[in-house]
Design a protein around this motif. Structure first.
Motif, short mmCIF file in Angstrom:
data_model
loop_
_atom_site.label_atom_id
_atom_site.label_comp_id
_atom_site.label_asym_id
_atom_site.label_seq_id
_atom_site.Cartn_x
_atom_site.Cartn_y
_atom_site.Cartn_z
N SER A 1 0.83 -1.21 0.00
CA SER A 1 0.00 0.00 0.00
C SER A 1 0.86 1.26 0.00
N GLU A 2 2.02 1.21 0.66
CA GLU A 2 2.92 2.36 0.67
C GLU A 2 3.54 2.57 -0.70
N GLU B 1 2.22 1.81 -3.53
CA GLU B 1 1.17 2.38 -4.39
C GLU B 1 0.97 3.86 -4.11
N GLN B 2 0.97 4.26 -2.84
CA GLN B 2 0.84 5.68 -2.49
C GLN B 2 1.99 6.50 -3.05
N ARG C 1 3.90 5.68 -5.67
CA ARG C 1 3.73 5.73 -7.13
C ARG C 1 2.74 6.81 -7.53
N THR C 2 1.64 6.90 -6.81
CA THR C 2 0.63 7.93 -7.09
C THR C 2 1.20 9.32 -6.89
N ALA C 3 1.99 9.50 -5.83
CA ALA C 3 2.60 10.80 -5.57
C ALA C 3 3.57 11.18 -6.70
N THR D 1 3.41 10.16 -9.83
CA THR D 1 2.57 10.47 -10.99
C THR D 1 1.95 11.86 -10.86
N ASP D 2 1.43 12.17 -9.68
CA ASP D 2 0.75 13.44 -9.46
C ASP D 2 1.71 14.62 -9.34
N ARG D 3 2.86 14.41 -8.72
CA ARG D 3 3.77 15.52 -8.38
C ARG D 3 5.06 15.54 -9.19
#
Length: 84
Positions: A21-22, A24-25, A27-29, A31-33
């Motif tokens: 889960s960490e 994935e978080q 990876r999302t950061a 992608t977003d930032r």
């Protein structure tokens, strides 16, 4: 995560490894930032490489001059503006 461009990743100790889960978080950061920063981490070379592998295959360093690779850890490229 902070709200500025890029993101400081808080409350994660990379030396203990990452939960799915960490990963994935993070990876999302990315992608977003576009950039994430892990401050004040104390990692052995083994932990550093293991952390990088959580996100995929590490880059090819076959063309990197040997003096820029960490001895014993060719996955780690050294960068510095300090000349010895």
């Amino acid at each position: 995560f902070s709200s500025a461009a890029g993101a400081d990743v808080l409350d994660i100790d990379l030396s203990r490894g990452l939960q799915p889960s960490e990963v994935e978080q993070i990876r999302t950061a990315v992608t977003d930032r576009g950039l994430v920063v892990f401050r004040d981490q104390r990692l052995t070379p083994e932990q550093f490489v293991a952390g990088g592998r959580c996100f995929g295959t590490l880059g090819d360093v076959s063309e990197t001059p040997r003096e820029f690779l960490m001895s014993g850890y060719p996955e780690i490229t050294l960068g510095s503006n300090v000349m010895e």
